[in-house]
Each structure stands twice: as C-alpha cells, then as structure tokens.
Design an enzyme around this catalytic site. Structure first.
Site, mmCIF file in Angstrom:
data_model
loop_
_atom_site.group_PDB
_atom_site.id
_atom_site.type_symbol
_atom_site.label_atom_id
_atom_site.label_comp_id
_atom_site.label_asym_id
_atom_site.label_seq_id
_atom_site.Cartn_x
_atom_site.Cartn_y
_atom_site.Cartn_z
ATOM 1 N N GLU A 358 127.876 33.534 -17.769
ATOM 2 C CA GLU A 358 127.054 34.722 -17.552
ATOM 3 C C GLU A 358 127.434 35.817 -18.539
ATOM 4 O O GLU A 358 126.602 36.642 -18.915
ATOM 5 C CB GLU A 358 127.208 35.218 -16.110
ATOM 6 C CG GLU A 358 126.130 36.204 -15.685
ATOM 7 C CD GLU A 358 126.157 36.492 -14.195
ATOM 8 O OE1 GLU A 358 125.287 35.962 -13.470
ATOM 9 O OE2 GLU A 358 127.057 37.240 -13.752
ATOM 10 N N HIS A 389 139.070 9.710 -12.454
ATOM 11 C CA HIS A 389 138.289 8.569 -11.967
ATOM 12 C C HIS A 389 136.798 8.885 -11.945
ATOM 13 O O HIS A 389 136.027 8.176 -11.286
ATOM 14 C CB HIS A 389 138.784 8.174 -10.572
ATOM 15 C CG HIS A 389 140.210 7.718 -10.570
ATOM 16 N ND1 HIS A 389 140.581 6.405 -10.783
ATOM 17 C CD2 HIS A 389 141.370 8.416 -10.424
ATOM 18 C CE1 HIS A 389 141.902 6.312 -10.751
ATOM 19 N NE2 HIS A 389 142.408 7.517 -10.531
ATOM 20 N N LYS A 515 114.553 36.275 -10.370
ATOM 21 C CA LYS A 515 114.563 36.930 -9.062
ATOM 22 C C LYS A 515 113.266 37.689 -8.826
ATOM 23 O O LYS A 515 112.701 37.658 -7.726
ATOM 24 C CB LYS A 515 115.765 37.876 -8.963
ATOM 25 C CG LYS A 515 117.110 37.168 -8.970
ATOM 26 C CD LYS A 515 118.244 38.089 -8.588
ATOM 27 C CE LYS A 515 118.506 39.169 -9.584
ATOM 28 N NZ LYS A 515 119.707 39.971 -9.274
#
EC number: 5.3.1.9
Length: 554
Positions: A358, A389, A515
């Site tokens: 950000e 793994h 938004k």
C-alpha cells in the site's frame, strides 16, 4: 509546511547508470564465487541493531554494489528526506500531511513541535488514557452491564485497524497475564462476525470499534451488528459498558451510544498501516498490559534512532531497502518472500503486505509525473517449516528470482523434546532455517549429485542451482521490544525505497475508487425494481445474475 520532492528522474542520473553497468558486470556471478573470493563475507556483511543480528552476506551483491547503492541513496537525498520526516515536514504531499508514526514511540521527555503543538505530549496523553483504561479492565474494576468481568475484547476494524493488532496479538499472546483474550473482526462478510461471536458471552465481551472517522463502511456495519447482539441480550443501556472507540469523531461515537470518555484518539499524521503503536493497539495493550506495550514501543524507538543516526553504509533499514531495490530494478525480481521460523509470526507476512504494497505500489511520482521504473515489491510468505512443504520448491528450482527474508529466534517461548532425543523441537525448527538459507545460496551441482550414485537420467531433476538470495534476521527471543524492532526495520526499508523511486509512500488513493463504486452499486443490487444497465456488459451481466440468484428482478 509541505515539502515537494523535486529531484530529477532517478533513472536518468549517473548513479543509476553506474549501477546498471555494474549489474552488467556481476549480475550473473554465483554466490559460490562471492564466498570463495571473500571468505570473511559471512562475518563482515552483517549488522546488529538492538537485538537483531542481520546477515545480508547471502545476497548477490559485492561491497562495490553496496557502495554504488549508497551513492544512489545520496543522489536521491535520502538523508535529507529522512530528516524531514522526523522533523514533521509535510512529506505526504498529496494529502499535505506530516508523517510521524515515529513520534508514537518517542519517550515522554522528548519534544517535537509540529504545526505549533508538542505532539509528544499529545501522544503520551493518549497512552496514559489507554493505560488507565486497560488497568481498570485487567483488574476487574471495569465490568460489563451485569457486573461480570470482561474476559474477551473484540477489535472491529479493517486495514491498518485490523492487520497490525491481529499480527501483534498473535505474536505476543504468550505475554497475556490477566485472563483476557482478544479476537478480531474485519471482513464485511457476515461469516466473520458470526464465527467470532459464536461461543462468546455478551456479558463478558467488550468491543473496540477502531475507525478514525467512525464512518468506515465495513467497520460500522460490523459494529452495528455487534451492538444489536449486545442489546438483544442485555438491553440498550449495556452499550456504554461493552463498547469503546478508537476514533477522532466524537459526534458519531456519541450517536452510536459509546461514552466519549472511552474514546481514544490519534492523528492525521499517522497512516493506518503505521498505526499499531497508536491507540489502534488498544486491544493488544488490554491483553499484554501497559508495561509490555511500553516495551513494544521502545523496540520501535531503538530502530528509529539507528535509522536516524547511523551512516548509510551501516544503516540496516537503508541497506535492506537498497538491496530490495537492487533486485527489483536491476535483477528483475518482482516479489520478496518473508519466512518467519516462528509460528507466532504467522500473520507477519500479511501485515507486511499492507505496509509495503500500500505504501510503494504507486505508478505516479510525488510531483505528479509517471514513474520511469518498476516500484513496489510484492510481499508474501508463510512460517517455516510449513512453507517448505508448499512453495519452497519454486524458490529452489523455479525460474523466478525470489529474494527471501528468514526470521528466527535462538530461544523459544515454549519448547518440547524431540522423539530422537537430539535437541528440542525448536532446535529442529532452526536447523531447517539454517539449512534452507544455505541450500538456497549454494545449491548442489550435477557433479555432486552424480558422485552420490544418482542415475544419470535423474541427475538433472535433482540439481539445485543455488544463487537464490536471502537475508537472515536472528534475535534471542520474540519479545515485545524485538517485535517493535522488526516492524520498524521494515517501515524504514519502505521509506528508503519510496524516496529513491520519488513516490509518496504515505497516501493510498488506489483503494478509494473501489470503495466509492461499491457504495454506488449497493442500491443497484438490492433494489426491488430492475436496475438500469451498467456501463460495461460484464458488470451488467454479473449484477443481473446475482440479483436473479437472490430472488430479485433482473
């Protein structure tokens, strides 16, 4: 006062060109050769800051590389820009704001005048209020509406109001000493809140609503649902006993039903992703106590002072930031793996994703012109040994260059013996830490594999090319202070890279448009009548399918 960065394009400077030519000379050199030619490299290419021992010798750099990178930093006037930040100059130019997360951890007797106010006094006024509140909570003086002690605090926030507290709580939960645990709700997906509250008792639950403006959609949606959960069980008057706020908007906090005496503020010079050491960390302080929280802040300050005063040549955040830039802009790397060999740091990579991406995920320079080179590293990772793994295969034998940060501790918080009796489980964990950095760097050649009797047709599959770079960060134990040091180490790396790229690392305009558009689309997907067509056929088709599957007119 706003300070606009007016440096010329860094990629057009002699310092940048010198690094480009240097890369042409040494870019393909193997780490094996670096260590053969410089046997003391592993002891000398290290730096100690506070409790952190940082080994950067397994990077594809020479002392000349580092000298040229420091020259680049000076060309970008990194020291001047750093001093401006610490002095409270408005280096967040697009929002005309100071950038003073470092003031959050200044000692009480320090003074820093910004825009006519001593911000250190303001910071400690809030810290004192937080401490008094958490003392009451932890002692049992603060009770819920029925008189029962609070046993669980639920932090409701999103972004920096969530990622930091979640990460720090998980890392330091072993320091809890007052019978209080914490949970966290961030996602507007109702499953998040429902699962969090499923086994809690309203009478012993306290909510911390963290929103600077007290208008963040996701946070207020969750807070409203949580308030309904409390009032359904305990009545409307219970809200004042079961909610506190971290905000600066007294009117909206009061309208919600929270006593504004129980509102803890912060300032516009603290960005969300830099705010865990502000009142946003209230949930953490409630669990570990004010003294441990003060130790946490002191850890930040140790690295702040080092970053502020150490020469660039031995300045840990600067060196690590410059090495990250070397890989991003000269070696073609796009991401960095963060690999803590501590399950307590399971959320550290996610926290760093916001801090770094950000901050430096920008395509526009601070002066409004487009950048002329790649910016922003993609951060990702998981704790070891789980990652071994999962994705280490790509790190070892894949075609992509992924520098890695290994973080480990000599002393565990808890330990168990191994079944074999050779050391402890923590010793086994750390043997993997050391082995992975070694194998990534030096690999294993076809000749070495063939000499072990491996069939010729299998040899190519087992070759480990090595030359995969990494930083090793080793501390004695994961304490509140050490965690603060780790966070600050990365904060100042972000700053270093951002200054050289000429970007504003402290705004985040890229998150705003989505938004705004979501608010516009909400009535479209919920209205009873058929919606007007959307501006693009894809979104239009998706909205209509969603409405149809929700039983609404499409």
């Amino acid at each position: 006062m706003t300070s606009v960065h007016t440096l010329p394009d860094i990629t057009a400077t002699p310092a940048w060109d010198a690094l480009r030519k240097h890369h042409d000379r040494i870019g393909d050199t193997h780490l094996r050769q670096f260590f053969e030619e410089d046997p003391d490299r592993g002891r000398e290419l290290t730096v100690t800051v506070g409790d952190l021992y940082i080994d950067y010798s397994k990077h594809r750099v020479t002392r000349e590389t580092l000298r040229l990178l420091v020259d680049l930093a000076r060309t970008a006037k990194l020291e001047e820009r750093r001093d401006q930040m610490f002095a409270g100059v408005h280096i967040n130019t697009s929002e005309d704001r100071a950038v003073l997360h470092t003031a959050l951890r200044l000692p009480r007797d320090a003074e820093l005048i910004v825009d006519g106010r001593n911000v250190v006094a303001d910071v400690h006024e809030v810290l004192d209020a937080m401490g008094e509140f958490t003392d009451r909570l932890r002692s049992g003086e603060w009770t819920g509406a029925t008189g029962k002690r609070i046993s669980t605090v639920v932090n409701i926030g999103i972004g920096g109001s969530d990622l930091g507290p979640v990460m720090v709580y998980q890392a330091l939960r072993h320091y809890a000493d007052a019978g209080i645990s914490a949970r966290f709700v961030s996602n507007v997906d109702p499953a998040d809140l429902i699962a969090t509250l499923a086994d809690l008792d309203p009478a012993t639950t306290l909510f911390i609503v963290a929103s600077k403006t007290f208008s963040t959609l996701e946070t207020l949606t969750n807070a409203t649902a949580a308030r309904r959960w409390i009032t359904d069980a305990l009545g409307d008057a219970a809200v004042a006993h079961h909610f506190v706020a971290v905000s600066t908007n007294k009117r909206l906090v009061d309208d919600f039903g929270i006593n504004t005496d129980n509102m803890f503020g912060f300032w516009d010079w603290v960005g969300g992703r830099y705010s865990v050491d502000s009142a946003i960390g209230l949930s953490v302080m409630a669990v570990i106590g004010r003294e441990a929280f003060a130790d946490f802040l002191s850890g930040f300050h140790i690295v702040d002072r080092h970053f502020q005063t150490a020469p660039l040549e031995s300045n840990a955040p600067v060196l690590l930031g410059l090495i990250g830039l070397w890989y991003s802009n000269f070696m073609g790397a796009q991401s960095r793996a963060v690999l803590p060999y501590s399950n307590d740091l399971a959320r550290f990579a996610a926290y760093l994703q916001q801090l770094t991406m950000e901050s430096n995920g920008k395509s526009t320079r601070a002066d409004g012109s487009p950048v002329t080179t790649d910016t922003g590293e993609i951060f990702w990772g998981e704790p070891g040994t789980n990652g071994q793994h999962a994705f280490y295969q790509l790190l070892h034998q894949g075609t992509r260059l992924v520098p890695a940060d290994f973080i480990g501790f000599s002393q565990p918080i808890d330990d168990l013996p191994t079944a074999e009796g050779s050391g402890s489980m923590h010793d086994l964990l750390m043997s993997n830490f050391f082995a992975q950095t070694q194998v990534l760097a030096f690999g294993k050649t076809a000749e070495e594999i063939a000499a072990e009797g491996t069939p010729a047709d299998i040899v190519p599959h087992k070759v480990m090319p090595g030359n995969r770079p990494s930083t090793s960060i080793l501390a004695n134990r994961l304490t509140p202070s050490v965690l603060g040091q780790l966070i600050a180490l990365y904060e100042h790396q972000v700053f270093t890279e951002g200054v050289i790229w000429g970007i504003d690392s402290f705004d985040q305009w890229g998150v705003e448009l989505g938004k705004t558009q979501a608010k516009a689309l909400l009535p479209v997907i919920t209205a009873d009548n058929s919606p007007a067509p959307q501006s693009d056929s894809s979104t239009d088709a998706l909205v209509r399918r969603y409405r149809s599957e929700r039983g609404r007119t499409s």
